[in-house]
Each structure stands twice: as C-alpha cells, then as structure tokens.
Design a protein around this motif. Structure first.
Motif, PDB file in Angstrom:
ATOM      1  N   LYS A   1      47.101  52.323  25.821  1.00 46.17           N
ATOM      2  CA  LYS A   1      46.479  53.651  25.714  1.00 46.17           C
ATOM      3  C   LYS A   1      45.700  53.791  24.411  1.00 46.17           C
ATOM      4  O   LYS A   1      44.647  54.439  24.377  1.00 46.17           O
ATOM      5  N   ASP A   2      46.226  53.187  23.336  1.00 45.95           N
ATOM      6  CA  ASP A   2      45.538  53.264  22.043  1.00 45.95           C
ATOM      7  C   ASP A   2      44.141  52.654  22.115  1.00 45.95           C
ATOM      8  O   ASP A   2      43.178  53.193  21.557  1.00 45.95           O
ATOM      9  N   ILE A   3      44.036  51.528  22.813  1.00 40.12           N
ATOM     10  CA  ILE A   3      42.764  50.806  22.885  1.00 40.12           C
ATOM     11  C   ILE A   3      41.862  51.387  23.974  1.00 40.12           C
ATOM     12  O   ILE A   3      40.647  51.534  23.777  1.00 40.12           O
ATOM     13  N   ALA A   4      42.432  51.728  25.107  1.00 40.57           N
ATOM     14  CA  ALA A   4      41.629  52.246  26.217  1.00 40.57           C
ATOM     15  C   ALA A   4      40.911  53.536  25.843  1.00 40.57           C
ATOM     16  O   ALA A   4      39.767  53.772  26.274  1.00 40.57           O
ATOM     17  N   SER A   5      41.553  54.371  25.027  1.00 33.94           N
ATOM     18  CA  SER A   5      40.918  55.632  24.623  1.00 33.94           C
ATOM     19  C   SER A   5      39.695  55.402  23.750  1.00 33.94           C
ATOM     20  O   SER A   5      38.794  56.247  23.691  1.00 33.94           O
ATOM     21  N   GLN A   6      39.636  54.249  23.075  1.00 37.07           N
ATOM     22  CA  GLN A   6      38.487  53.929  22.231  1.00 37.07           C
ATOM     23  C   GLN A   6      37.384  53.206  22.990  1.00 37.07           C
ATOM     24  O   GLN A   6      36.263  53.098  22.496  1.00 37.07           O
ATOM     25  N   LEU A   7      37.715  52.690  24.175  1.00 36.85           N
ATOM     26  CA  LEU A   7      36.747  51.900  24.951  1.00 36.85           C
ATOM     27  C   LEU A   7      36.612  52.442  26.375  1.00 36.85           C
ATOM     28  O   LEU A   7      36.832  51.727  27.363  1.00 36.85           O
TER      29      LEU A   7
ATOM     30  N   GLN B   1      31.578  44.698  22.539  1.00 40.22           N
ATOM     31  CA  GLN B   1      31.245  43.377  23.053  1.00 40.22           C
ATOM     32  C   GLN B   1      32.452  42.591  23.555  1.00 40.22           C
ATOM     33  O   GLN B   1      32.314  41.473  24.034  1.00 40.22           O
ATOM     34  N   LEU B   2      33.654  43.149  23.446  1.00 43.79           N
ATOM     35  CA  LEU B   2      34.866  42.411  23.801  1.00 43.79           C
ATOM     36  C   LEU B   2      34.999  42.251  25.317  1.00 43.79           C
ATOM     37  O   LEU B   2      34.807  43.199  26.072  1.00 43.79           O
ATOM     38  N   ASP B   3      35.382  41.042  25.744  1.00 46.98           N
ATOM     39  CA  ASP B   3      35.701  40.852  27.157  1.00 46.98           C
ATOM     40  C   ASP B   3      37.153  41.251  27.398  1.00 46.98           C
ATOM     41  O   ASP B   3      37.907  41.563  26.472  1.00 46.98           O
ATOM     42  N   GLY B   4      37.553  41.242  28.665  1.00 36.63           N
ATOM     43  CA  GLY B   4      38.888  41.695  29.020  1.00 36.63           C
ATOM     44  C   GLY B   4      39.992  40.875  28.396  1.00 36.63           C
ATOM     45  O   GLY B   4      41.019  41.410  27.964  1.00 36.63           O
ATOM     46  N   HIS B   5      39.801  39.552  28.347  1.00 34.23           N
ATOM     47  CA  HIS B   5      40.840  38.692  27.771  1.00 34.23           C
ATOM     48  C   HIS B   5      41.029  38.991  26.287  1.00 34.23           C
ATOM     49  O   HIS B   5      42.160  39.018  25.795  1.00 34.23           O
ATOM     50  N   SER B   6      39.934  39.230  25.566  1.00 35.07           N
ATOM     51  CA  SER B   6      40.030  39.563  24.144  1.00 35.07           C
ATOM     52  C   SER B   6      40.815  40.852  23.924  1.00 35.07           C
ATOM     53  O   SER B   6      41.636  40.960  23.013  1.00 35.07           O
ATOM     54  N   ILE B   7      40.555  41.837  24.771  1.00 34.99           N
ATOM     55  CA  ILE B   7      41.277  43.105  24.667  1.00 34.99           C
ATOM     56  C   ILE B   7      42.763  42.887  24.923  1.00 34.99           C
ATOM     57  O   ILE B   7      43.627  43.435  24.231  1.00 34.99           O
TER      58      ILE B   7
ATOM     59  N   ILE C   1      41.953  48.349  34.128  1.00 36.47           N
ATOM     60  CA  ILE C   1      41.116  47.209  34.496  1.00 36.47           C
ATOM     61  C   ILE C   1      39.795  47.296  33.734  1.00 36.47           C
ATOM     62  O   ILE C   1      39.179  48.364  33.650  1.00 36.47           O
ATOM     63  N   THR C   2      39.358  46.168  33.175  1.00 38.97           N
ATOM     64  CA  THR C   2      38.121  46.134  32.404  1.00 38.97           C
ATOM     65  C   THR C   2      36.914  45.968  33.318  1.00 38.97           C
ATOM     66  O   THR C   2      37.036  45.596  34.493  1.00 38.97           O
ATOM     67  N   LYS C   3      35.742  46.238  32.751  1.00 38.26           N
ATOM     68  CA  LYS C   3      34.515  46.144  33.557  1.00 38.26           C
ATOM     69  C   LYS C   3      34.210  44.714  33.997  1.00 38.26           C
ATOM     70  O   LYS C   3      33.454  44.505  34.950  1.00 38.26           O
ATOM     71  N   ASP C   4      34.799  43.704  33.310  1.00 39.54           N
ATOM     72  CA  ASP C   4      34.619  42.321  33.758  1.00 39.54           C
ATOM     73  C   ASP C   4      35.779  41.872  34.656  1.00 39.54           C
ATOM     74  O   ASP C   4      36.069  40.679  34.779  1.00 39.54           O
ATOM     75  N   LYS C   5      36.476  42.843  35.255  1.00 39.67           N
ATOM     76  CA  LYS C   5      37.466  42.603  36.301  1.00 39.67           C
ATOM     77  C   LYS C   5      38.718  41.867  35.801  1.00 39.67           C
ATOM     78  O   LYS C   5      39.219  40.938  36.434  1.00 39.67           O
TER      79      LYS C   5
END
Length: 603
Positions: free
Chosen positions: A309-315, A290-296, A327-331
C-alpha cells in the motif's frame, strides 16, 4: 669480592624490579626468535627491529602508554597488543607491517589511525570499542582474520559504540570488506577501477549503480543520475558466531529514489545470504515512473516495514488494484490480499512475484493462466492449496515457491521447466503424486524434503539431483532411476528408512546412501562403528571400507555385506580418532564383480 657480590645483587634487584614494572606478558628480544624489541619512554612506546612482533608482546591495560610507534622493519602487530590501553591516543604504523592481530587496538582512545596499504590481514575488532575514533584509513583489499567458534565476529569496528565519521580506502576496494566497518562516510581511492564515492556513498565508477551505503546513515538520498538501485547496498551486513547482525544498516529510516532509477534488484553485489532485511526503513519516497513490476516487487520484499500500500499509493499510474490483487501495468502480480478459497488470476499476467500469496491459508485452489511464465520464490508459501495446475510456459519452479503447502496432494511439472530450485515443495506433507516434465534437468537441495510419495520414477532427462533433494520422505518405498547417477548425489534420498532404489542403467551407476548411527567404545582401545545404508534392488552385495584417514590410506579395514543387509557393525582399532566409512554396491555379471559408486560419511 664483597664489592663484586653487592654489584651482582644490585643488578639482580634492578632486573627483578624492571620485570615487575614491565607490561604483562611482554618479552624481550632474547626470548624471541625475531629481533623485535620495545622501549617505553615518557608515554611513547616504540616497537622496533625486524620481523614479526612476538605473540606474547602485549601491553594490555597499560595506563602509561599514550603514543605507539611501529618502526620500519616490524612486519606484524600481535593480537590484543594494546587492548584496553585507555590513554593511548596516537598510533604510527610502518609500511613494513603486513598483519594486524585481533583486538590489537580495542578499547583505546585513538581518534584516527592509518593502516598502511601493504597490510594484508586484519584481525576482528582490531578497532573495536574505540569510542573516540573518527577517521580510519585502511586498505580496500585485505583478509579478515576471525577468532574460532563462539568468539567469531566478522567486524573490525563496532556499530554500537559511537560512529566513525570517515573510512578512507587507500587501495583498490574489495566490496565485501565494507561490511566489516561501521561508519557515516566512505571514500574510495580516486584511481579505483570499479567504484567511486559520492557524498560518502559508494557507487560504480560511472555513478549509475549504488553499491554500498555507510551503516551509520539514518537517511539515504540516491543521487540523481543513478539508474540501478541495488538493494544489497543497504542489505549487506556481517555477523557474529550466533548469526546476529554486525555493522548492518540498522539505523536507516528513510530512502529517497530519484526519477533516474530504472531498475531495483537484490542480488548484485551480494556478500551475505540475507535478502529480507531488518533494516528499519519506515518510508520510501519513489520519484521514478520507470520501474518495472519486478523492481517494485524487489523493493517491497526487501524491506520488512514497507508494504504494498505504501508503494502503490505513490505509483497510481503503474499499479492497479482489482479483485484483491495489486497488478502492474506490465502484467506483474505483486500481491493478493483477499481471503477467498478459490482464486482466479487474470489472463495476461506474466509473472507472479515473490510472496504474492504468502500465508493465504484460506486459499484452496488457484487458477493460473497460461500467460504466466515466471512464479517467483515463496509466491505460494504456507498457503492452503490442495491442487494447482502449473502453466505450460513456466520457465522454472522457483525456490520455496510451495514451501509448507501441507494440503497439496499432487503436482505435475510442465515440460517447459528445466530446474526445480531448492525447497520448492519442502514440507508439503500430503504430496503423494509427483510427475516430472520431459525437459527437467535439475532438482536442487530439499526440493521435495518431507513429502509423502511412496513410489517415484526418475527419468533419464533428469541429469542432476542435489544433496537432500528428497530427504526425510518417510513414506517412500520405491524409486526407479532410469539414467546415469554421475551427477545424482548419494544423499539425495537420505533418511528414507523404507526406501528401495532400483537402477535401470549399468551396475557402474549403482550407489547407496550411507548413514552412521553410533560409536561404542570397548576395551583395549577398540570401538564399534554401527552404520546403515539405503537398500538397493538387484545387487549382489556391498563392499565397505573404514579408515582414520579421509583419503583411506591409513588404518584401512575392508569388509563386505550381503545383498539383503541394510546395516552393519564393525570393530576397529580406534577409540578416539574420526572414523571415515565408505560403501559401494556390486553386482556379479558373467562371474565378475561390477562395482558401483562410492558414498561416504564420517563419525
């Protein structure tokens, strides 16, 4: 007569022996303005009476004391009172006590202590170096009293000598006080209106937001049902006089984020100025989608040892990697890891996040699409940019966003921008051309410090300029200020030695920046004060006042300076006291002096 003399000598000898055996610097009621006295019997020290415990009543390193009882009526415990009493194991403190001095129980063998709810002030390290201490009951709201200068430490317990199992707050909690206590668990009062404890961790009353994690924890599992992960729950800390961490989460290695978490931020419940923490977290398990790009971005940039890389591999469903950009799905553009000289950000990106291009020294140009509305702090810090066109819908110029871009030569602020935040272009040493937008309202501290411009116009729409906004711009020669200076700091252009300021508004708006250079002592208790100021165009002269009182009511001396002057040396009858100096320009209009605004300094 001889019998009486023998009795007198015996009594004197007894008094002498008692004084020699008494604790160092302890005092009796006869030498105190209070009625507080003490009695030590069979290892139990009883402090009784009414009023404050005298400051000199100390029992440091007394090996005989095993138990301390502070009786009703006593209102304070003196600083260092029982410091180093290594056999002291039990303490009872009356509810009448309101103040506990620094280091009062430091180095004792106590295992638990209850500090009454009525205590208002607690001194630093009052419970420091207590290696056996496991349970502390303490008010949730109190004032920490620290030692001055180099001895300052914002803590009550140590974080490097053992760990307290439980800290229980017996009053409503002031969240800033948590940072003074190192522990494994916290328990807040059941009727606390703001917070609750869940398995020793502090959350908001409804359990939706995590607020504080005990500093001795090595692992954090956020409760399922929590929706807001406030990074300050682990980033909080206190510090000593050298700015080193005290009681921070310096043991934390792993964080587990449940599926219920929707937001992550690093500003709420903030009690220190620190954002990027030395908290040694090595692994974050992200179980939420449920996290938006800013939260990540906040998560990645708040923990030094957690990378993109640690976080992107999980999401994988939320973060894509293309053209060296995450780049996140919410741009939201999280991170660029390429080494191209020319970078083009994809159209549709709405936000460039914190440190996205940090230290990309190879990058010379960047194309930012008009879809970008936000560029977060430090996004382009220390890059090799020579030119950048900011998007027309940008909301603000963030803190330190172009800090240290030493090759950037020009910048145009879009009309959409209302605020340029602190250090935005600090140390952009080649920045010669600056164009301000029509709707810019504020320029904050050090925003253009150390830049290379020579001439600048401050339009009327800029209503507020903070201290040091243009400090140390050594090439600066001319500034035209078109509007009111009511909210423009007199020190906005400090340390610009070649600068002349021209005002378009009424002479009542004129002001200059004063800089005290030195003080030379001379004979008969006198001294010379040398100071300078920024040159103003169109003034008739300057009025200067000196005083030993910052309100300019004592030992006031008034002098004037010609319109061509930039410095002055004044002799005052003051050799040792602080000298306060203030200056204001004036202009003669219709044969009357119209004075501008005062600016001041002290030496």
């Amino acid at each position: 007569m001889r019998k009486s003399l023998k009795v007198l000598l015996a009594a004197s000898l007894f008094v002498f022996m008692f004084a020699a055996a008494a604790p160092e610097t302890s005092i009796q009621a006869s030498k105190s303005r209070t009625s507080v006295t003490y009695k030590l019997k069979k290892g139990t020290l009883t402090i009784s009476g009414k009023g404050k415990m005298p400051a000199r009543m100390k029992f440091r390193k007394n090996k005989k004391i095993k138990k301390v009882i502070i009786k009703k009526g006593v209102t304070s415990i003196s600083k260092e009172a029982f410091m180093g009493c290594k056999n002291l194991k039990s303490v009872s403190i009356s509810k009448t006590v309101k103040e506990i001095g620094w280091y009062s129980f430091s180095g004792t063998a106590i295992k638990k202590i209850t500090i009454p709810s009525g205590v208002k002030t607690i001194g630093q390290e009052a419970l420091g170096n207590c290696k056996l201490l496991k349970n502390v009951t303490i008010p949730g709201k109190f004032k920490l009293k620290t030692m001055p200068y180099d001895d300052k430490a914002e803590c009550i317990t140590d974080d490097d000598i053992g760990h307290i199992d439980m800290v229980t707050f017996n009053t409503k909690l002031s969240i800033s006080n948590v940072s003074y206590l190192a522990a494994k668990n916290f328990t807040v009062k059941k009727d606390d209106p703001n917070f609750r404890s869940i398995r020793g961790v502090i959350y908001t009353k409804n359990g939706k937001e995590i607020v504080r994690v005990p500093s001795a924890r090595t692992e954090l599992v956020i409760e399922d049902g929590c929706t807001d992960f406030h990074m300050q729950s682990v980033l909080y800390y206190s510090e000593d006089s050298e700015g080193d961490f005290v009681n921070g989460c310096d043991k934390l290695k792993k964080i587990t984020i449940p599926q219920s978490v929707k937001r992550i931020d690093n500003t709420k419940y903030k009690t220190s100025s620190y954002f990027n923490s030395e908290v040694p977290v090595e692994h974050v398990a992200v179980n939420t989608k449920q996290l938006d790009g800013h939260s990540i971005s906040v998560l990645i940039n708040s923990l030094n040892f957690i990378g993109i890389k640690d976080i992107a591999s999980q999401l994988p469903e939320q973060i894509t990697f293309d053209h060296d950009m995450y780049i996140t799905k919410d741009k939201v553009l999280l991170k660029y890891i390429g080494k191209s000289a020319a970078v083009s950000i994809p159209d549709g990106v709405k936000s460039i996040e914190e440190r996205a291009f940090y230290d990309c020294s190879e990058m010379k140009t960047v194309t930012i699409p008009q879809s970008v509305e936000m560029i977060e702090k430090c996004a382009f810090k220390y890059t090799g940019l020579t030119k950048v066109d900011l998007p027309l819908n940008l909301k603000e110029v963030s803190e330190a966003v172009f800090y240290g871009c030493s090759k950037l030569s020009s910048i145009k602020i879009p009309d959409s921008v209302a605020v340029i935040k602190k250090e935005a272009f600090n140390d952009c040493s080649s920045l010669k051309t600056i164009t301000f937008g029509k709707n810019l309202k504020e320029i904050r501290g050090n925003a253009f410090a150390g830049t290379a411009w020579t001439e600048l116009v401050i339009p009327k729409n800029i209503r507020k300029i903070y201290k040091n906004a243009f400090v140390s711009c050594e090439a600066a020669k001319k500034v035209i200020i078109e509007g009111s200076t009511k909210n423009i700091s007199a020190n906005a252009f400090w340390l610009c030695p070649k600068l002349t300021i021209t005002y378009k508004a009424s002479p009542k708006n004129y002001q200059t920046c004063i800089d005290l250079y030195e003080r030379d002592y001379i004979k008969n208790g006198k001294s010379k004060i040398k100071f300078g100021w920024t040159k103003l165009f169109g003034v008739s002269g300057y009025q200067i006042k000196l005083s030993t009182d910052k309100k300019f009511k004592k030992n006031v001396k008034t002098v004037t300076a010609k319109k061509t002057a930039k410095s002055k040396t004044v002799t005052v009858k003051n050799k040792y006291k602080t000298e306060y100096v203030k200056i204001r320009p004036y202009k003669v209009v219709n044969k009357k002096k119209v004075y501008g605004r005062w600016s001041s300094d002290s030496l």
